[in-house]
Design a protein around this motif. Structure first.
Motif, short mmCIF file in Angstrom:
data_model
loop_
_atom_site.label_atom_id
_atom_site.label_comp_id
_atom_site.label_asym_id
_atom_site.label_seq_id
_atom_site.Cartn_x
_atom_site.Cartn_y
_atom_site.Cartn_z
N MET A 1 0.84 -1.19 0.00
CA MET A 1 0.00 0.00 0.00
C MET A 1 0.88 1.24 0.00
O MET A 1 1.51 1.56 1.00
N PRO A 2 0.96 1.96 -1.12
CA PRO A 2 1.77 3.17 -1.13
C PRO A 2 1.11 4.30 -0.35
O PRO A 2 -0.11 4.35 -0.19
N THR A 3 1.94 5.19 0.15
CA THR A 3 1.48 6.41 0.79
C THR A 3 2.23 7.59 0.19
O THR A 3 3.31 7.43 -0.39
N ILE A 4 1.67 8.78 0.34
CA ILE A 4 2.31 9.98 -0.15
C ILE A 4 2.08 11.11 0.83
O ILE A 4 0.99 11.24 1.40
N ASP A 5 3.10 11.91 1.07
CA ASP A 5 3.00 13.04 1.99
C ASP A 5 2.59 14.28 1.21
O ASP A 5 3.31 14.73 0.32
N VAL A 6 1.42 14.81 1.56
CA VAL A 6 0.89 16.00 0.90
C VAL A 6 0.14 16.85 1.92
O VAL A 6 -0.49 16.31 2.83
N ASN A 7 0.20 18.14 1.78
CA ASN A 7 -0.63 19.07 2.56
C ASN A 7 -0.55 18.80 4.07
O ASN A 7 -1.55 18.90 4.79
N GLY A 8 0.62 18.43 4.54
CA GLY A 8 0.80 18.23 5.97
C GLY A 8 0.27 16.94 6.52
O GLY A 8 0.09 16.79 7.73
N THR A 9 0.00 15.95 5.65
CA THR A 9 -0.48 14.65 6.12
C THR A 9 0.10 13.56 5.23
O THR A 9 0.81 13.84 4.26
N SER A 10 -0.19 12.31 5.54
CA SER A 10 0.22 11.18 4.73
C SER A 10 -1.03 10.41 4.30
O SER A 10 -1.82 9.98 5.16
N LEU A 11 -1.21 10.26 2.99
CA LEU A 11 -2.41 9.62 2.45
C LEU A 11 -2.04 8.28 1.82
O LEU A 11 -1.09 8.18 1.03
N ASP A 55 -7.38 7.09 0.80
CA ASP A 55 -8.03 7.23 2.10
C ASP A 55 -7.90 8.67 2.58
O ASP A 55 -6.82 9.26 2.53
N HIS A 56 -9.00 9.22 3.09
CA HIS A 56 -8.94 10.53 3.72
C HIS A 56 -8.06 10.48 4.97
O HIS A 56 -7.95 9.43 5.62
N ARG A 57 -7.48 11.61 5.32
CA ARG A 57 -6.75 11.67 6.58
C ARG A 57 -7.69 11.26 7.73
O ARG A 57 -8.89 11.50 7.70
N ASN A 58 -7.13 10.58 8.71
CA ASN A 58 -7.85 10.05 9.86
C ASN A 58 -8.72 8.84 9.54
O ASN A 58 -9.51 8.41 10.38
N GLN A 59 -8.57 8.30 8.34
CA GLN A 59 -9.35 7.11 7.98
C GLN A 59 -8.49 6.14 7.20
O GLN A 59 -7.51 6.54 6.55
N GLY A 60 -8.87 4.86 7.21
CA GLY A 60 -8.15 3.85 6.46
C GLY A 60 -6.68 3.81 6.83
O GLY A 60 -6.30 3.85 7.99
N GLY A 61 -5.84 3.75 5.81
CA GLY A 61 -4.39 3.68 6.03
C GLY A 61 -3.71 5.02 6.07
O GLY A 61 -2.47 5.07 6.14
N SER A 62 -4.46 6.10 6.02
CA SER A 62 -3.87 7.44 6.06
C SER A 62 -3.60 7.87 7.50
O SER A 62 -4.07 7.24 8.46
N ALA A 63 -2.86 8.95 7.65
CA ALA A 63 -2.43 9.38 8.98
C ALA A 63 -3.60 9.90 9.81
O ALA A 63 -4.51 10.54 9.27
N PRO A 64 -3.58 9.65 11.11
CA PRO A 64 -4.61 10.24 11.98
C PRO A 64 -4.42 11.74 12.08
O PRO A 64 -3.37 12.28 11.74
N ASP A 65 -5.47 12.41 12.53
CA ASP A 65 -5.37 13.86 12.70
C ASP A 65 -6.40 14.33 13.69
O ASP A 65 -7.32 13.59 14.07
N ARG A 66 -6.27 15.58 14.11
CA ARG A 66 -7.17 16.14 15.11
C ARG A 66 -8.35 16.82 14.43
O ARG A 66 -8.34 17.11 13.24
N ARG A 67 -9.38 17.09 15.21
CA ARG A 67 -10.66 17.57 14.71
C ARG A 67 -10.56 18.83 13.87
O ARG A 67 -11.21 18.94 12.83
N ASP A 68 -9.74 19.77 14.29
CA ASP A 68 -9.69 21.05 13.58
C ASP A 68 -8.98 20.97 12.24
O ASP A 68 -8.91 21.96 11.51
N ARG A 69 -8.49 19.77 11.88
CA ARG A 69 -7.84 19.57 10.58
C ARG A 69 -8.59 18.53 9.74
O ARG A 69 -8.03 17.97 8.80
N LEU A 70 -9.87 18.32 10.07
CA LEU A 70 -10.67 17.32 9.36
C LEU A 70 -11.91 17.92 8.72
O LEU A 70 -12.85 17.21 8.40
#
Length: 266
Positions: A1-11, A55-70
């Motif tokens: 499963m590839p990931t990519i770092d974009v916009n301050g997160t990893s998708l 996957d959206h941030r905070n879901q699936g295999g993407s990086a978790p994040d806090r509420r104010d960034r979702l």
């Protein structure tokens, strides 16, 4: 499963189909992940398209994040950054429910990246059942989705699927029931979104709204005619499908998407 770092997160993302094909980016619903698009992606890849489901941030295999960034604006910026980083534009962008909120924002704000946009089982409006879903949010935040899994399935899937397609529903029942309470942070972003109707006025991106005939979450005209009227686009109804129309009726959705894609040339 590839990931990519974009916009301050990893998708996390999955690509299929010929690398030379025109790209179709697939953006999933809340409580699902990119694998909800496996049947649809197989059909589109078979037609020569390059499919990228993420996957959206905070879901699936993407990086978790806090509420104010979702919020939906941040998720739309994620999608734009993904398209740019992978060199996919101009592409077709298809989103189901939460992914449709992203699709409509991209259609209005980043027409340079898109050939077309499609919003499936989605809405251009602010949430019109906020109080009801706020209660849902509270339960999920405290206990996780498992304690309300039957309610959640009725929100996300249509009656035909729930009564006659256990092979489709049971794996997703298990998937959703095992989601952690942190998914509530993404729920908050969805239910507290702003409307996009004003921004869609004069939209240069061809928009298709696909409504499921059994969608009780965003029934007609919310998921169809209202989006089409706001964007100057078109809408269609898919029978025997609920809110997760891309998953429940991938063949019929693919037929509509292929016709939509054919209205423009790369």
């Amino acid at each position: 499963m590839p990931t990519i770092d974009v916009n301050g997160t990893s998708l996390a993302y999955t690509a299929a189909g010929p690398e030379s094909g025109t790209a179709v980016v697939l953006s999933h619903s809340l409580f699902f992940d990119r694998t909800m698009f496996v049947p649809l992606a197989e059909i589109l890849a078979g037609e020569g398209f390059r499919t990228v489901a993420y996957d959206h941030r905070n879901q699936g295999g993407s990086a978790p994040d806090r509420r104010d960034r979702l919020d939906m604006d941040t998720l739309a910026a994620d999608a734009a950054a993904l398209i740019e980083a992978l060199g996919l534009g101009p592409c077709h962008f298809v989103g189901n429910s939460m992914g449709g909120f992203v699709a409509l924002r991209l259609a209005a704000r980043r027409p340079d990246l898109l050939l077309t946009a499609a919003a499936l089982g989605s809405s251009a409006e602010a949430e019109n059942r906020l109080e009801e879903y706020q209660r849902l949010f509270g339960v999920v935040e405290a206990h996780g989705p498992g304690v309300i899994i039957d309610v959640l399935l009725r929100v996300m899937l249509g009656a035909t699927s729930l009564t006659s397609r256990p092979e489709l529903c049971e794996p997703w029942r298990t998937f959703m029931a095992q989601l952690p309470p942190a998914i509530a942070e993404s729920v908050h972003g969805v239910i507290h979104r702003t409307g996009i109707e004003t921004e869609l006025a004069g939209c240069a991106t061809p928009v298709l709204a696909v409504a499921g005939s059994e969608d009780e979450t965003y029934p007609q005209p919310i998921s169809g005619r209202t989006i089409a009227e706001a964007s100057g686009g078109k809408y269609v109804m898919v029978e025997a499908a609920g809110h997760s129309v891309a998953l429940e009726q991938p063949e019929r959705v693919a037929e509509q998407l292929l016709g939509h894609f054919a209205t423009v040339r790369r």
